[in-house]
Design an enzyme around this catalytic site. Structure first.
Site, PDB file in Angstrom:
ATOM      1  N   LYS A 107       0.814  -1.216   0.000  1.00 26.20           N
ATOM      2  CA  LYS A 107       0.000   0.000   0.000  1.00 26.20           C
ATOM      3  C   LYS A 107       0.850   1.269   0.000  1.00 26.20           C
ATOM      4  O   LYS A 107       0.387   2.330  -0.395  1.00 26.20           O
ATOM      5  CB  LYS A 107      -0.968  -0.025   1.173  1.00 26.20           C
ATOM      6  CG  LYS A 107      -2.020  -1.103   0.960  1.00 26.20           C
ATOM      7  CD  LYS A 107      -3.165  -1.046   1.932  1.00 26.20           C
ATOM      8  CE  LYS A 107      -4.263  -1.994   1.517  1.00 26.20           C
ATOM      9  NZ  LYS A 107      -3.856  -3.422   1.629  1.00 26.20           N
TER      10      LYS A 107
HETATM   11  C1  LIG Z   1      -4.417  -4.486   0.946  1.00 29.04           C
HETATM   12  C2  LIG Z   1      -3.630  -5.728   0.833  1.00 29.04           C
HETATM   13  C3  LIG Z   1      -3.975  -6.754  -0.082  1.00 29.04           C
HETATM   14  C4  LIG Z   1      -5.229  -6.690  -0.959  1.00 29.04           C
HETATM   15  O1  LIG Z   1      -5.188  -5.695  -1.952  1.00 29.04           O
HETATM   16  P1  LIG Z   1      -6.543  -5.187  -2.639  1.00 29.04           P
HETATM   17  O2  LIG Z   1      -6.139  -4.045  -3.479  1.00 29.04           O
HETATM   18  O3  LIG Z   1      -7.443  -4.782  -1.495  1.00 29.04           O
HETATM   19  O4  LIG Z   1      -7.112  -6.323  -3.405  1.00 29.04           O
HETATM   20  C5  LIG Z   1      -3.158  -7.870  -0.156  1.00 29.04           C
HETATM   21  N1  LIG Z   1      -2.075  -7.998   0.637  1.00 29.04           N
HETATM   22  C6  LIG Z   1      -1.710  -7.040   1.522  1.00 29.04           C
HETATM   23  C7  LIG Z   1      -0.516  -7.265   2.377  1.00 29.04           C
HETATM   24  C8  LIG Z   1      -2.462  -5.879   1.652  1.00 29.04           C
HETATM   25  O5  LIG Z   1      -2.094  -4.943   2.543  1.00 29.04           O
END
Ligand SMILES: *Cc1c(COP(=O)(O)O)cnc(C)c1O
Length: 454
Positions: A107
């Site tokens: 993120k």
């Molecule tokens: C947010 C997240 C995901 C999922 O991503 P999306 O965009 O919500 O599908 C997968 N792995 C981690 C570690 C995350 O923080």
């Protein structure tokens, strides 16, 4: 490039208006009026930051190019490698490591950029914003690191008191900048989310305090995530492209879908879920219906409704906003949608999906570690398992978090505690700052009011 809503009542807005709006004011999600195509050869040899700049320029025409370049460079200079998203090959799959940012989860790639965009746009218009959000762990820390110390922005993040992992709690609460407010709510993540939603629905309060959001439906977050699909293609040189994506809110994988529409030769996107399998049931059986959320070892994928799914529906139904709105209204009413064979065939031309339960997650971490010496976090492991189940060669697996964020799961799988990066080690001795609030909307509102009067 102009932007519009998937539901048809917001049109012809600029990129800056789009990312400041977040959720479209008609309840839909914001998308570009058209998706630009690229000349792959021109992008082939670029470094990550340059590639990001070239892709961002295609979608942003209301910020001058020099500023886009500066914002891009600044956003990715906080990563611990100039590669930003290194790719390595292990045991027949590629691992695209997206966790080299300040909070060790993918993120950061979007939120570092979004933080700089916000600061730039607010400064230019001489305005300010108070960001409010709830987190089960990863999003909150990435949002705090994206916005800490930024001018004209305060950030309030609610997390369930004593219910996030130790590393996540430290990441959020040891930040010293005085525009960061951590609110630990005596309740669950759902309670936190409920409080945030209720506060946003109090339009008087929302306008008075200029509240804003940075959640995963923000178009700028999708935009930032498109880049690494191209980067991985150029780095690996694979022509039959399959990406395996650990999925929760459908944001990350939707960015891959956009990359494909831009001309990246992706054969299929492999959608990995944990036991929360609404998207798996959608891809395989046309069944998009809500079931209760279960807790797993990959908490960032423990979702019930994928907030970005509406964007895909819009394209699946030939960019028809009234059909999109009709389906979303039906879903709100019935908590379920089902799709017929023709539509399902179309979905399966783009996607394949596997649901990976907790036992399978643990055994994948263990086997991958035993065979390659590489430690995958539980989210990444679900993607690796899906890639192996798909039987395609040279699948590129998106690695979305550093294993040190989930030491208990790793210990359970391999018997060893994962290596802890220096930046995490340092957190233990730092002072923690958070305010505990009752599980109560007014308590949180009072806290926000009091903090902003200071
Ligand atoms: C947010 C997240 C995901 C999922 O991503 P999306 O965009 O919500 O599908 C997968 N792995 C981690 C570690 C995350 O923080």
């Amino acid at each position: 490039m102009r932007y519009k809503s998937t539901r048809g009542s917001v049109n012809n807005i600029s990129f800056t208006e789009a990312f400041l709006m977040g959720l479209a004011t008609d309840g839909g999600l914001i998308i570009p009026e058209s998706i630009p195509t690229v000349d792959l050869e021109k992008l082939r040899d670029l470094e990550y930051k340059e590639l990001a700049y070239e892709i961002f320029k295609l979608f942003i025409d209301d910020i001058d190019e020099k500023t886009i370049k500066e914002l891009t460079d600044k956003s990715y200079s906080t990563f611990d490698t100039p590669e930003v998203a290194p790719v390595i090959k292990k045991d027949g799959v590629y691992i695209l490591e997206l966790f080299h940012g300040p909070t060790f989860a993918f993120k950061d790639i979007a939120l570092q950029f979004l933080g700089n965009l916000f600061e730039y746009a607010l400064d230019k218009t001489n305005s300010y914003i108070n960001i409010l959000g709830a987190t089960s762990g990863d999003t909150g820390s990435a949002a705090i690191y994206g916005l800490k110390g930024k001018k004209n922005i305060n950030i309030f993040i609610l997390h369930p008191h004593n219910k996030v992992s130790k590393v996540q709690q430290m990441q959020m609460t040891t930040v010293e900048d005085n525009n960061v407010y951590n609110i630990a709510v005596d309740g669950t993540f759902d309670d936190c989310q409920y409080i945030v939603k209720s506060i946003f629905n109090d339009l008087d309060f929302r306008n008075r305090y200029k509240l804003g959001a940075v959640n995963s439906i923000n178009w700028a977050r999708i935009l930032a995530q498109i880049v690494y699909y191209f980067y991985a293609y150029f780095k690996t040189g694979v022509d039959e492209l399959y990406f395996s994506v650990p999925t929760g809110n459908f944001g990350d994988i939707f960015a891959g879908y956009v990359a494909k529409k831009m001309g990246l030769p992706i054969k299929k996107l492999i959608l990995a879920t944990n036991s929360n399998d609404i998207l798996y049931r959608f891809v395989n059986f046309g069944d998009y219906s809500i079931k209760g959320v279960v807790q797993t070892l990959s908490p960032s994928m423990d979702i019930q409704i994928a907030s970005n799914f509406e964007r895909y529906l819009y394209y699946l139904f030939d960019e028809d906003p009234s059909k999109t709105k009709e389906l979303m209204d039906e879903f709100t009413k019935n908590k379920a949608l089902s799709f017929d064979k023709d539509i399902l065939t179309k979905v399966q031309e783009e996607f394949e999906s596997y649901s990976v339960d907790t036992d399978n997650t643990i055994s994948t971490i263990r086997e991958f570690y035993n065979e390659t010496g590489y430690t995958a976090d539980p989210h990444t492991a679900s993607g690796i398992s899906a890639a192996k189940q798909s039987k395609h060669n040279d699948v590129i697996c998106l690695s979305t978090a550093h294993p040190a964020k989930f030491p208990d799961a790793i210990k359970q799988a391999t018997g060893k505690t994962p290596y802890e990066p220096e930046a995490i080690k340092k957190l233990y001795s730092k002072t923690k700052r958070m305010s505990v609030c009752d599980n109560n909307i007014d308590d949180v509102k009072n806290f926000i009011e009091k903090s902003l009067k200071k």
